[in-house]
Scaffold this motif. Sequence first.
Motif, PDB file in Angstrom:
ATOM      1  N   HIS A   1       0.820  -1.211   0.000  1.00  0.00           N
ATOM      2  CA  HIS A   1       0.000   0.000   0.000  1.00  0.00           C
ATOM      3  C   HIS A   1       0.855   1.262   0.000  1.00  0.00           C
ATOM      4  CE1 HIS A   1      -2.525  -3.078   1.987  1.00  0.00           C
ATOM      5  NE2 HIS A   1      -3.558  -2.407   1.518  1.00  0.00           N
ATOM      6  N   TRP A   2       0.467   2.215  -0.855  1.00  0.00           N
ATOM      7  CA  TRP A   2       1.110   3.531  -0.854  1.00  0.00           C
ATOM      8  C   TRP A   2       0.029   4.604  -0.977  1.00  0.00           C
ATOM      9  CZ3 TRP A   2       6.047   4.048   0.409  1.00  0.00           C
ATOM     10  CH2 TRP A   2       6.894   2.936   0.250  1.00  0.00           C
ATOM     11  N   ALA A   3       0.248   5.720  -0.310  1.00  0.00           N
ATOM     12  CA  ALA A   3      -0.737   6.809  -0.319  1.00  0.00           C
ATOM     13  C   ALA A   3      -0.142   8.052  -0.977  1.00  0.00           C
ATOM     14  CB  ALA A   3      -1.179   7.148   1.104  1.00  0.00           C
ATOM     15  N   HIS A   4      -0.997   8.738  -1.723  1.00  0.00           N
ATOM     16  CA  HIS A   4      -0.623  10.016  -2.335  1.00  0.00           C
ATOM     17  C   HIS A   4      -1.819  10.937  -2.153  1.00  0.00           C
ATOM     18  CE1 HIS A   4       1.190  12.893  -5.066  1.00  0.00           C
ATOM     19  NE2 HIS A   4       0.039  12.974  -5.709  1.00  0.00           N
ATOM     20  N   GLN A   5      -1.727  11.812  -1.184  1.00  0.00           N
ATOM     21  CA  GLN A   5      -2.898  12.555  -0.717  1.00  0.00           C
ATOM     22  C   GLN A   5      -3.152  13.857  -1.460  1.00  0.00           C
ATOM     23  OE1 GLN A   5      -4.433  10.860   1.555  1.00  0.00           O
ATOM     24  NE2 GLN A   5      -6.075  12.215   2.191  1.00  0.00           N
ATOM     25  N   TRP A   6      -2.280  14.220  -2.396  1.00  0.00           N
ATOM     26  CA  TRP A   6      -2.357  15.548  -3.001  1.00  0.00           C
ATOM     27  C   TRP A   6      -3.177  15.557  -4.283  1.00  0.00           C
ATOM     28  CZ3 TRP A   6       2.010  13.453  -0.780  1.00  0.00           C
ATOM     29  CH2 TRP A   6       2.550  14.163   0.318  1.00  0.00           C
ATOM     30  N   LEU A   7      -3.923  16.633  -4.491  1.00  0.00           N
ATOM     31  CA  LEU A   7      -4.715  16.826  -5.706  1.00  0.00           C
ATOM     32  C   LEU A   7      -4.428  18.220  -6.266  1.00  0.00           C
ATOM     33  CD1 LEU A   7      -8.142  15.411  -4.447  1.00  0.00           C
ATOM     34  CD2 LEU A   7      -6.483  14.257  -5.907  1.00  0.00           C
ATOM     35  N   PRO A   8      -4.392  18.405  -7.581  1.00  0.00           N
ATOM     36  CA  PRO A   8      -4.651  17.453  -8.654  1.00  0.00           C
ATOM     37  C   PRO A   8      -3.643  16.324  -8.824  1.00  0.00           C
ATOM     38  CG  PRO A   8      -4.843  19.715  -9.444  1.00  0.00           C
ATOM     39  CD  PRO A   8      -4.185  19.766  -8.112  1.00  0.00           C
ATOM     40  N   GLY A   9      -2.485  16.382  -8.201  1.00  0.00           N
ATOM     41  CA  GLY A   9      -1.676  15.183  -8.127  1.00  0.00           C
ATOM     42  C   GLY A   9      -0.271  15.238  -8.678  1.00  0.00           C
ATOM     43  N   PHE A  10      -0.076  15.719  -9.891  1.00  0.00           N
ATOM     44  CA  PHE A  10       1.266  15.719 -10.470  1.00  0.00           C
ATOM     45  C   PHE A  10       2.140  16.788  -9.805  1.00  0.00           C
ATOM     46  CE2 PHE A  10      -0.602  14.239 -14.817  1.00  0.00           C
ATOM     47  CZ  PHE A  10      -0.888  12.988 -14.253  1.00  0.00           C
ATOM     48  N   GLU A  11       3.416  16.463  -9.660  1.00  0.00           N
ATOM     49  CA  GLU A  11       4.374  17.387  -9.060  1.00  0.00           C
ATOM     50  C   GLU A  11       5.287  17.916 -10.173  1.00  0.00           C
ATOM     51  OE1 GLU A  11       4.253  14.232  -5.389  1.00  0.00           O
ATOM     52  OE2 GLU A  11       6.080  14.462  -6.588  1.00  0.00           O
ATOM     53  N   ALA A  12       5.090  19.162 -10.547  1.00  0.00           N
ATOM     54  CA  ALA A  12       5.904  19.763 -11.599  1.00  0.00           C
ATOM     55  C   ALA A  12       7.364  19.842 -11.165  1.00  0.00           C
ATOM     56  CB  ALA A  12       5.380  21.157 -11.943  1.00  0.00           C
ATOM     57  N   LEU A  13       8.266  19.590 -12.097  1.00  0.00           N
ATOM     58  CA  LEU A  13       9.692  19.663 -11.803  1.00  0.00           C
ATOM     59  C   LEU A  13      10.141  21.123 -11.718  1.00  0.00           C
ATOM     60  CD1 LEU A  13      11.032  16.829 -14.165  1.00  0.00           C
ATOM     61  CD2 LEU A  13      10.335  16.669 -11.760  1.00  0.00           C
ATOM     62  N   PRO A  14      11.228  21.392 -11.008  1.00  0.00           N
ATOM     63  CA  PRO A  14      11.677  22.781 -10.866  1.00  0.00           C
ATOM     64  C   PRO A  14      12.246  23.378 -12.146  1.00  0.00           C
ATOM     65  CG  PRO A  14      13.201  21.270  -9.758  1.00  0.00           C
ATOM     66  CD  PRO A  14      12.007  20.464 -10.166  1.00  0.00           C
ATOM     67  N   SER A  15      12.630  22.531 -13.118  1.00  0.00           N
ATOM     68  CA  SER A  15      13.169  23.054 -14.374  1.00  0.00           C
ATOM     69  C   SER A  15      12.910  22.047 -15.488  1.00  0.00           C
ATOM     70  CB  SER A  15      14.674  23.311 -14.255  1.00  0.00           C
ATOM     71  OG  SER A  15      15.376  22.110 -13.980  1.00  0.00           O
ATOM     72  N   GLY A  16      13.015  22.519 -16.726  1.00  0.00           N
ATOM     73  CA  GLY A  16      12.796  21.655 -17.880  1.00  0.00           C
ATOM     74  C   GLY A  16      11.326  21.502 -18.213  1.00  0.00           C
ATOM     75  N   PRO A  17      11.010  20.851 -19.339  1.00  0.00           N
ATOM     76  CA  PRO A  17       9.604  20.627 -19.716  1.00  0.00           C
ATOM     77  C   PRO A  17       8.903  19.798 -18.650  1.00  0.00           C
ATOM     78  CG  PRO A  17      11.107  20.130 -21.542  1.00  0.00           C
ATOM     79  CD  PRO A  17      11.948  20.294 -20.332  1.00  0.00           C
ATOM     80  N   THR A  18       7.798  20.311 -18.138  1.00  0.00           N
ATOM     81  CA  THR A  18       7.142  19.625 -17.031  1.00  0.00           C
ATOM     82  C   THR A  18       5.638  19.852 -17.068  1.00  0.00           C
ATOM     83  OG1 THR A  18       7.286  19.190 -14.639  1.00  0.00           O
ATOM     84  CG2 THR A  18       7.383  21.513 -15.352  1.00  0.00           C
ATOM     85  N   ALA A  19       4.935  19.269 -16.089  1.00  0.00           N
ATOM     86  CA  ALA A  19       3.473  19.248 -16.060  1.00  0.00           C
ATOM     87  C   ALA A  19       2.868  20.631 -15.862  1.00  0.00           C
ATOM     88  CB  ALA A  19       3.008  18.323 -14.935  1.00  0.00           C
ATOM     89  N   LEU A  20       1.614  20.752 -16.272  1.00  0.00           N
ATOM     90  CA  LEU A  20       0.853  21.973 -16.023  1.00  0.00           C
ATOM     91  C   LEU A  20       0.576  22.101 -14.527  1.00  0.00           C
ATOM     92  CD1 LEU A  20       0.406  21.561 -19.115  1.00  0.00           C
ATOM     93  CD2 LEU A  20      -1.912  22.438 -18.772  1.00  0.00           C
ATOM     94  N   VAL A  21       0.429  23.335 -14.068  1.00  0.00           N
ATOM     95  CA  VAL A  21       0.043  23.601 -12.686  1.00  0.00           C
ATOM     96  C   VAL A  21      -1.239  24.424 -12.692  1.00  0.00           C
ATOM     97  CG1 VAL A  21       2.415  23.490 -11.829  1.00  0.00           C
ATOM     98  CG2 VAL A  21       1.461  25.691 -12.545  1.00  0.00           C
TER      99      VAL A  21
END
Length: 312
Positions: free
Chosen positions: A41-61
């Motif tokens: 079992h693993w938990a990930h409590q954050w929404l919307p969920g993806f963690e954008a990287l500090p640099s480079g091409p990364t997810a929308l926030v």
Amino acid sequence: MMGGGDEAQADSVHCGSTGSGCGAARVGSPGRRVRSGLLGHWAHQWLPGFEALPSGPTALVNLSRRPDGSSEVARLVGDYKNPILKPEAAETVRKHGEESKAHFGFHNPRNQCWPNGLPFVLSSNGLQIFDRGDHLTMIYHMDHQLRTVRMNGSHPPKVTPSYYGNSVGHYEGDTLVIDTIAIKPGPFAMIDWFGTPQTAALHVVERYRLLDYDQAKEGIQRAFKDNTIAVVGGDPPVVDLNYHGKWLQLLFTVDDPNVFTTPWSATVTYGPQVPPALKGFSLWPEDVCAENPHKYGTEEDVQVPTAKVADF
């Protein structure tokens, strides 16, 4: 639990807040032993969920923020000016953001009880991984959606697209690498909670590894920066933020040349679950999305998947 079964449960290894039960287990080719701390079992409590990287091409926030700067998950306004988006995709994200600001939001596979697909499902609040020898079974907390990952194989020459695609995995040292193609775009398919579109050209690579807390806390800090931690009566699973043992981090890369200008990457950082507060409650409570599809006048009812032709 959909698709897990008692046999799969018996084979799982649970690394809880005490860290007990994390040993070595065979995954993939016979005789090969790898660290199995990522099972269970693993938990990930954050929404919307993806963690954008500090640099480079990364997810929308999320552009919509609360006064304290945290993401306002009830208003999903994706950063449509992110340079990873091609113009048509950027316009789709912008329109979804306007919908979210104007009323209750917009349809996505999660709120419509459809298969979430990849990579959308990676934002789910919880994850279980089961070692089945020649394959892994991955079950997500939201609606107990399930994936199968064939180990140490290759994609067949011809693949029939499906919501979770064709996934093959292998280990690079202690890192589990999963490559997925042939992901079928469903009626409400999207990459993320901001409505970023996807096409049949979508390709996702996932890399799972265990981290010490001192390594994982950088991802945890990014999770708090761009997400909101969800707490709803202990369900979905609650992550143990005080745990200083091993954490699980997923680094995933998304490529869809019809949507994005370049491949991009983000992380999802998982921690151990806090045991249920009430005695007798399950670590993995039943969560059936379509159990009550009615909205009682606040918005239209959920468009639950329905077969056009009966099975019998």
